[in-house]
Motif scaffolding. Structure first.
Motif, PDB file in Angstrom:
ATOM      1  N   GLY A  55       0.809  -1.207   0.000  1.00 25.25           N
ATOM      2  CA  GLY A  55       0.000   0.000   0.000  1.00 25.25           C
ATOM      3  C   GLY A  55       0.843   1.258   0.000  1.00 25.25           C
ATOM      4  N   LEU A  56       0.421   2.221  -0.822  1.00 25.12           N
ATOM      5  CA  LEU A  56       1.168   3.470  -0.927  1.00 25.12           C
ATOM      6  C   LEU A  56       1.230   4.199   0.412  1.00 25.12           C
ATOM      7  N   PHE A  57       0.156   4.124   1.198  1.00 21.35           N
ATOM      8  CA  PHE A  57       0.152   4.818   2.488  1.00 21.35           C
ATOM      9  C   PHE A  57       1.184   4.229   3.443  1.00 21.35           C
ATOM     10  N   ASN A  58       1.543   2.963   3.248  1.00 29.31           N
ATOM     11  CA  ASN A  58       2.571   2.376   4.104  1.00 29.31           C
ATOM     12  C   ASN A  58       3.974   2.806   3.707  1.00 29.31           C
ATOM     13  N   VAL A  59       4.127   3.339   2.504  1.00 25.72           N
ATOM     14  CA  VAL A  59       5.382   4.012   2.151  1.00 25.72           C
ATOM     15  C   VAL A  59       5.552   5.221   3.075  1.00 25.72           C
TER      16      VAL A  59
END
Length: 491
Positions: free
Chosen positions: A294-298
């Motif tokens: 997930g991009l938010f976990n980047v």
């Protein structure tokens, strides 16, 4: 510690100020002789109603408000042998008293994470990074409380102040030197983190949630922003995820730095994607690997790295643990089946969280199982349906934790949003009353090439319906459904 040695403001002391107290507790069931019982006014009953039985047990020290003293008198409690601290708002000083009694003002070093979404994941990432750096760690949050590797279940995101300071004392005594902690808006509003001082705090984002409690987004924001004051923290890190974050930067009463993926924000820490992810810091560039899908976990990973640097960890040490550190966060983008179909469970229970979880997920089709909790902010339900229909090909609306509400009425609100947005991406929107049946239907519709997201309950192992908590695990039900489907297909 003697009551006379406590630093107290706006507090009247009735009785012997030289009485020793060894603990602070607001639960009458666990308060022991020698302890200070904090008798707060409650929604249904005042804590002072339990004083008679506590006196019979040998408890002699109490913290309460003037109404509590009157309740004691009406119950004909003999006050002459008691020491009573009287404050207009006793909850507002309980944490500071507990910090003095337990000596938790300085140790362990504290990291605090607040925001609507990402608190749990970021604290788990921080904890894993700190362990990789050689620290003995503690963790306090929604999923679990961990003391030097020993895990206990969490009842709420942030404990009551007295329980929190007891916990921090246990951590200190167990050799914990750093603690990563989720800090909820409820905790800040209800004085549950009073007496704790964080070395570094962070803000992940703010989107609609908990308006049943806070009333407005402005009030919700104000509760979060209280963490960014000298009373609670020394330094802050803010992810520039929304306008609320920008507002926080402008009103923060402590020094803050910023994290962003957008160079136009001119952040202190810029997240850049090239051949791999990099965090551009004031000290140099750190290549890093996001620890979860997930991009938010980047962003969550970058935020944890920035917090370490702001804490004063050496640049080379942070760079050394930015790749290859393993993190497992129960119920947060947790892959419970790798393929055929791929299946993920996630705690996402706000419109923004559902949107972010579904963003960039591949699968033919992407199927989401979604519901909304009862007795909580009802105004977000339709928006959750909209987010699901915009991010997935197939939406199955089912029950979450209906609690005391009519499950069908909750589903109808989520369905209204999903059907309104149908066609934006979703070509199928279905209603399925039973959550287990909904998961089995998702597996059926996903086929071998699909991706399933079961949203809402994450790590939880129960489903609350009409006052009863029934055993239910999204993780177990999803695995069972896939295994049953595979057996059927292989007949």
């Amino acid at each position: 510690m003697k009551i006379a040695d406590l630093t107290l403001e706006h507090t009247t002391v009735m009785g012997d100020p030289d009485r020793d107290i060894t603990s602070v507790d607001n639960d009458s069931r666990t308060t022991k002789p020698g302890g200070l019982y904090a008798a707060f006014p409650g929604a249904n009953v005042h804590g002072a109603s339990f004083v008679t039985q506590l006196v019979d047990k040998g408890v002699r020290a109490f913290l309460t408000d003037p109404a509590g003293v009157e309740i004691m008198r009406e119950a004909q409690v003999d006050l002459t042998d008691l020491t009573i601290l009287v404050h207009e708002f006793p909850r507002a000083i309980a944490g500071h008293i507990a910090a003095q009694v337990y000596g938790t003002g300085e140790s362990p070093a504290m990291f605090g994470v607040t925001g609507t979404n990402g608190k749990t994941t970021t604290t788990f990432i921080l904890d894993a990074f700190l362990q990789a750096l050689g620290h003995t760690t503690g963790l306090i949050g929604t999923v679990a409380t961990v003391i030097a590797g020993d895990r206990v279940d969490s009842v709420r995101t942030t404990p009551e102040a007295s329980a929190l300071h007891q916990l921090l004392a246990r951590m200190r005594d167990a050799g914990v030197d750093t603690c990563s902690m989720e800090v909820s808006s409820h905790a800040l509003s209800q004085h549950r983190v009073d007496g704790v001082h964080f070395d570094v705090v962070s803000f992940t984002n703010l989107s609609q949630d908990h308006l049943d409690y806070h009333g407005t987004m402005d009030e919700y924001f104000s509760a979060k922003a209280a963490l960014f004051t000298p009373e609670f923290a020394s330094r802050g890190v803010v992810v520039l995820a929304d306008d609320w974050a920008r507002k926080l930067v402008s009103v923060s009463q402590i020094p803050v730095v910023t994290v962003s993926m957008n160079s136009e924000d001119k952040p202190d820490y810029l997240v850049v994607q090239g051949d791999s992810w990099e965090l551009h810091t004031p000290q140099g560039r750190i290549p890093f690997t996001p620890v979860l899908p997930g991009l938010f976990n980047v962003t969550n990973t970058a935020l944890a790295l920035a917090m370490l640097l702001e804490f004063g960890v050496q640049f080379d040490a942070v760079a050394s643990i930015a790749n290859g550190t393993e993190v497992v966060v129960p119920g947060r983008m947790e892959v419970v089946n790798a393929e055929h179909p791929r299946a993920i469970i996630d705690y996402s229970h706000t419109p923004d969280a559902i949107e972010k979880v579904l963003d960039r997920l591949s699968g033919d089709p992407v199927v989401v199982v979604v519901g909304a909790g009862g007795d909580r902010d009802s105004t977000k339900r339709a928006a959750m349906g909209v987010a699901a229909a915009r991010g997935a090909d197939v939406v199955i609306v089912t029950d979450d934790n209906p609690r005391s509400e009519d499950p069908a009425a909750i589903r109808a609100q989520v369905l209204a949003g999903a059907r309104e947005a149908a066609g934006a991406r979703a070509h199928t929107v279905e209603e399925c009353e039973n959550r287990g049946t909904a998961i089995r239907r998702a597996v059926e519709l996903a086929g071998a090439n699909g991706t399933i997201v079961v949203a809402g309950k994450g790590h939880e192992t129960g489903q609350e319906i009409a006052g009863e908590v029934l055993p239910f695990s999204d993780r177990d039900k999803t695995r069972e459904a896939i295994e049953a489907h595979v057996r059927h297909e292989n007949r």
